[in-house]
Structures are given as structure tokens and as C-alpha cells.
Scaffold this active site. Structure first.
Site, short mmCIF file in Angstrom:
data_model
loop_
_atom_site.label_atom_id
_atom_site.label_comp_id
_atom_site.label_asym_id
_atom_site.label_seq_id
_atom_site.Cartn_x
_atom_site.Cartn_y
_atom_site.Cartn_z
N GLY A 43 0.78 -1.23 0.00
CA GLY A 43 0.00 0.00 0.00
C GLY A 43 0.81 1.28 0.00
O GLY A 43 0.43 2.27 -0.62
N ASP A 97 0.29 3.67 4.04
CA ASP A 97 -0.63 4.44 3.20
C ASP A 97 -1.71 5.13 4.03
O ASP A 97 -1.97 6.31 3.87
CB ASP A 97 -1.26 3.55 2.12
CG ASP A 97 -1.80 2.23 2.67
OD1 ASP A 97 -1.83 2.04 3.91
OD2 ASP A 97 -2.20 1.38 1.86
N ASP A 100 -6.18 3.61 9.84
CA ASP A 100 -7.62 3.43 10.03
C ASP A 100 -7.86 3.11 11.51
O ASP A 100 -8.02 4.00 12.33
CB ASP A 100 -8.12 2.34 9.08
CG ASP A 100 -9.61 2.13 9.13
OD1 ASP A 100 -10.30 2.88 9.85
OD2 ASP A 100 -10.10 1.21 8.47
N PHE A 149 -14.15 4.27 2.18
CA PHE A 149 -13.15 3.37 1.63
C PHE A 149 -12.58 3.98 0.36
O PHE A 149 -13.31 4.28 -0.59
CB PHE A 149 -13.76 2.00 1.33
CG PHE A 149 -12.73 0.97 0.95
CD1 PHE A 149 -11.99 0.32 1.93
CD2 PHE A 149 -12.49 0.69 -0.38
CE1 PHE A 149 -11.01 -0.60 1.57
CE2 PHE A 149 -11.51 -0.24 -0.75
CZ PHE A 149 -10.78 -0.88 0.24
N VAL A 150 -11.26 4.19 0.34
CA VAL A 150 -10.63 4.87 -0.80
C VAL A 150 -9.65 3.94 -1.52
O VAL A 150 -9.13 2.99 -0.93
CB VAL A 150 -9.89 6.15 -0.34
CG1 VAL A 150 -10.88 7.21 0.10
CG2 VAL A 150 -8.88 5.86 0.76
N ASP A 156 -5.61 -0.25 -2.57
CA ASP A 156 -6.25 -1.19 -3.49
C ASP A 156 -7.66 -1.58 -3.06
O ASP A 156 -8.09 -1.34 -1.92
CB ASP A 156 -5.43 -2.48 -3.55
CG ASP A 156 -5.55 -3.30 -2.26
OD1 ASP A 156 -5.36 -2.73 -1.17
OD2 ASP A 156 -5.85 -4.51 -2.34
P1 5GP Z 1 -5.55 -0.23 10.26
O1 5GP Z 1 -4.71 -1.38 10.69
O2 5GP Z 1 -5.05 1.11 10.70
O3 5GP Z 1 -7.01 -0.44 10.57
O4 5GP Z 1 -5.57 -0.24 8.70
C1 5GP Z 1 -4.52 0.09 7.98
C2 5GP Z 1 -4.49 -0.71 6.71
O5 5GP Z 1 -5.81 -1.04 6.25
C3 5GP Z 1 -3.86 0.12 5.64
O6 5GP Z 1 -2.49 -0.15 5.53
C4 5GP Z 1 -4.62 -0.30 4.41
O7 5GP Z 1 -3.95 -1.38 3.81
C5 5GP Z 1 -5.96 -0.77 4.88
N1 5GP Z 1 -7.02 0.24 4.72
C6 5GP Z 1 -7.64 0.96 5.69
N2 5GP Z 1 -8.55 1.79 5.16
C7 5GP Z 1 -8.50 1.62 3.83
C8 5GP Z 1 -9.20 2.22 2.72
O8 5GP Z 1 -10.06 3.12 2.83
N3 5GP Z 1 -8.87 1.76 1.49
C9 5GP Z 1 -7.95 0.80 1.27
N4 5GP Z 1 -7.71 0.44 0.03
N5 5GP Z 1 -7.27 0.22 2.29
C10 5GP Z 1 -7.54 0.63 3.55
MG MG Z 2 -1.71 -1.44 3.88
#
Ligand code: 5GP
Ligand code: MG
Length: 183
Positions: A43, A97, A100, A149-150, A156
Site C-alpha cells: 500500500g 498508506d 484506520d 473506503f478509498v 487497493d
Molecule cells: P488499520 O490497521 O489502521 O485499521 O488499517 C490500515 C491498513 O488497512 C492500511 O495499511 C490499508 O492497507 C488498509 N485500509 C484501511 N482503510 C482503507 C481504505 O479506505 N482503502 C484501502 N484500500 N485500504 C484501507
Molecule cells: Mg496497507
């Protein structure tokens, strides 16, 4: 590919401008330090490639393969490949990237601590504005975005759309049918 995008949230120009600001901050903060940048792939590949070329400091580059998403659903964080260099005593900057829930960066930071770096900081392009189950926050952030969701610029949907030069939201029908073959 383009025809699957409902709305562009961040243009390539806006991303490039913010990258220049982030790079200036990072260059000032890491001057004179032994820096290792750890990119979370796939990412963060596009973001890191652009950002690092704007930082005129000596640095070592490494990467960790992380998977935490299947489609849109958040799954447990899985480390798929590890560091190839020794980061002991070095200042580690982890680049991802998007932030979340924060689980990915929390798990990666915990893992990296075992290698005894001098410091660990995190830099993300995007941070979603949502209530968090973890208390960690990224040290550097490009943009705060709404909880949507982007895709694009490395992000991706089931491995597609990473090579879009901007960040956008998919049309609902693109999620149902998957990416159109003709890209
Ligand atoms: P976290 O562990 O902080 O919940 O999520 C981080 C990972 O989730 C990011 O590295 C990414 O790969 C994925 N992710 C979170 N939100 C999005 C989103 O809106 N779009 C995409 N494509 N991936 C996301
Ligand atoms: Mg990621």
C-alpha cells in the site's frame, strides 16, 4: 479503471504538494540521524517512492509486507515478510498508506521494537477520522479524510486500482462486479 471512480478525493497535484511539506518536516527532523525507512508494502509503495525522493538525507530503505484487509473488511494484521537490514541503534521511520484502526502500525511497531532501534516513528499519507480502539497516533500525516473506503496511489480494492495517480472512492457497482477488465 478510471470509469469505476465515483469521486476524486485527493488529486495528484494535491498529494504532490503535501508530499513536499512532509518531506521538508522529515528532512529537518532526521538531519544528522542514522535513518532507516521501513515501507509497508504494497500500500505505501507509491507514497514512499514519491516522498523519499524529496528527502535529501542519507537513509537506508527496507520494507515489511503486511496484510490487514480482505476486500473492505478489516482482518487481523498479518506480517508476510520481514526486515532485511539490521535496524539496531537506528532511527526507524515506518511509512504506511492509511491509518484506520491503527492496528497495523501498532503491530508493526511492536514487532520492530524487538530489533532494538534507537527510535520508531510513523508516517502515513491518510488518516481516517474515526473513533479508535488504540491510543497510538501517527507522528506524521498527510491528510485527514472521512471514514470512506478509498483507492488509488497505492491503495487497493482486492489488489486493483493501486496505480491510479489520485485517491478516490469507487462506484458501488465497481465493488459488486470487481474491476472492469479494460483498464
Ligand atoms: P488499520 O490497521 O489502521 O485499521 O488499517 C490500515 C491498513 O488497512 C492500511 O495499511 C490499508 O492497507 C488498509 N485500509 C484501511 N482503510 C482503507 C481504505 O479506505 N482503502 C484501502 N484500500 N485500504 C484501507
Ligand atoms: Mg496497507
Amino acid at each position: 479503471m478510471e470509469q469505476d471512480i465515483d469521486q476524486v478525493i485527493l488529486t495528484a497535484a494535491a498529494i504532490a504538494a503535501r508530499n513536499r511539506e512532509l518531506a521538508a518536516d522529515l528532512a529537518a527532523d532526521y538531519a544528522g540521524r542514522k535513518l532507516t525507512v521501513v515501507v509497508l508494502s504494497n500500500g505505501a509503495l507509491f507514497f514512499a517512492a514519491d516522498l523519499l525522493r524529496l528527502i535529501p538525507l542519507p537513509l537506508q530503505l527496507d520494507s515489511i509486507g503486511v496484510a490487514s484487509y480482505i476486500g473492505e473488511k478489516s482482518e487481523a494484521v498479518e506480517l508476510r515478510s520481514d526486515l532485511k537490514t539490521d535496524v539496531q541503534g537506528r532511527h526507524v521511520l515506518v511509512i504506511d498508506d492509511i491509518f484506520d484502526t491503527g492496528r497495523t502500525l501498532q503491530a508493526v511497531s511492536q514487532h520492530l521494537r524487538k530489533s532494538k532501534p534507537a527510535s520508531i516513528r510513523t508516517c502515513v499519507l491518510l488518516q481516517k477520522e474515526v473513533a479508535r480502539e488504540t491510543s497510538v497516533q501517527p507522528d506524521y500525516r498527510g491528510f485527514a479524510i472521512e471514514n470512506v473506503f478509498v483507492v488509488g496511489y497505492g491503495l487497493d480494492y482486492n489488489e486493483h486500482y493501486r496505480n491510479l495517480p489520485y485517491i478516490g472512492v469507487l462506484k458501488p457497482e465497481a465493488k459488486r462486479t470487481g474491476p472492469r477488465r479494460k483498464q
